[in-house]
Design an enzyme around this catalytic site. Structure first.
Site, PDB file in Angstrom:
ATOM      1  N   CYS A  30      -2.326  -2.858  -3.816  1.00 33.92           N
ATOM      2  CA  CYS A  30      -3.614  -2.796  -3.123  1.00 33.92           C
ATOM      3  C   CYS A  30      -4.658  -2.204  -4.061  1.00 33.92           C
ATOM      4  O   CYS A  30      -4.421  -1.199  -4.727  1.00 33.92           O
ATOM      5  CB  CYS A  30      -3.449  -1.923  -1.893  1.00 33.92           C
ATOM      6  N   CYS A  56      -3.116   4.850   2.501  1.00 35.36           N
ATOM      7  CA  CYS A  56      -4.204   3.867   2.354  1.00 35.36           C
ATOM      8  C   CYS A  56      -5.107   3.848   3.584  1.00 35.36           C
ATOM      9  O   CYS A  56      -4.649   3.883   4.713  1.00 35.36           O
ATOM     10  CB  CYS A  56      -3.638   2.467   2.117  1.00 35.36           C
ATOM     11  N   CYS A  86      -6.007   1.517  -2.438  1.00 35.71           N
ATOM     12  CA  CYS A  86      -5.229   2.765  -2.588  1.00 35.71           C
ATOM     13  C   CYS A  86      -4.514   2.831  -3.931  1.00 35.71           C
ATOM     14  O   CYS A  86      -3.854   3.818  -4.248  1.00 35.71           O
ATOM     15  CB  CYS A  86      -4.231   2.926  -1.450  1.00 35.71           C
ATOM     16  N   CYS A 140       0.819  -1.204   0.000  1.00 36.57           N
ATOM     17  CA  CYS A 140       0.000   0.000   0.000  1.00 36.57           C
ATOM     18  C   CYS A 140       0.850   1.250   0.000  1.00 36.57           C
ATOM     19  O   CYS A 140       2.013   1.235   0.376  1.00 36.57           O
ATOM     20  CB  CYS A 140      -0.854   0.053   1.264  1.00 36.57           C
TER      21      CYS A 140
HETATM   22 ZN    ZN Z   1      -3.861   0.066   0.182  1.00 32.64          ZN
END
Ligand code: ZN
Length: 186
Positions: free
Chosen positions: A63, A36, A66, A32
């Site tokens: 991810c 995030c 994000c 991330c």
């Molecule tokens: Zn994330």
């Protein structure tokens, strides 16, 4: 950056650190950006990376929340853009500086490869395209003398310009101009 600072950025979902580092969660195998909004992972399950590419290489997936993959830095792409800009500037300054790209710090061969990968032509071909476009425009739309068009297109002599122009268009610059003017008068 200290470890403490990094962990604090993660805890606060601090967007100021986006692009500076990434954190990956060992249990989920996902990485991330600091901002995030996902649930805060346990500190002991986290590891850190300086780039998205490094996180990927270590086996983590970006991810979906994000979109950490959007911050992936692609240096080759950046370099290609930089080369292109330099070539454009060179033409605007009436210079033929294909080989003066030394400050990018790559061998001409590597530089050519990177550029070609991105744009499908070599820097020289790109430069030629710009010069030709320039020259055509000036022949067609201005009354500049042909020798001046040659200089303005970064040629050092009229004969070099003539050769170049003929090779790419099948006509000499003066013939090209004549045809343009004629078709305008008709
Ligand atoms: Zn994330």
């Amino acid at each position: 950056m200290t470890k403490q600072e990094i962990w604090k950025a993660v805890q606060n979902s601090d967007a100021n650190y986006d692009g500076i580092f990434f954190y990956a969660v060992k249990t989920t195998r996902i990485f991330c950006r600091p901002s995030c909004k996902s649930k805060l992972p346990k500190k002991e399950n986290i590891c850190y990376f300086a780039s998205a590419r490094q996180a990927r290489d270590a086996g983590f997936r970006p991810c979906k929340r994000c979109r950490s993959d959007l911050l992936e830095y692609d240096p080759m792409h950046e370099i290609a853009i930089e080369i292109k800009q330099k070539l454009k500037n060179a033409i605007e300054n009436e210079q033929n500086q294909v080989m003066q790209l030394d400050d990018i710090g790559l061998t001409p061969r590597r530089l050519t490869d990177i550029f070609k990968q991105e744009y499908g032509m070599t820097p020289k071909e790109y430069m030629d395209t710009l010069r030709l476009r320039n020259a055509r425009y000036m022949l067609e739309k201005t009354d500049k003398k042909i020798i001046d068009v040659a200089y303005a297109s970064a040629f050092t002599s009229l004969s070099a310009f003539n050769r170049f122009f003929k090779k790419h268009t099948g006509q000499t610059p003066s013939a090209y101009r004549r045809i343009c003017k004629q078709s305008k008068e008709e």
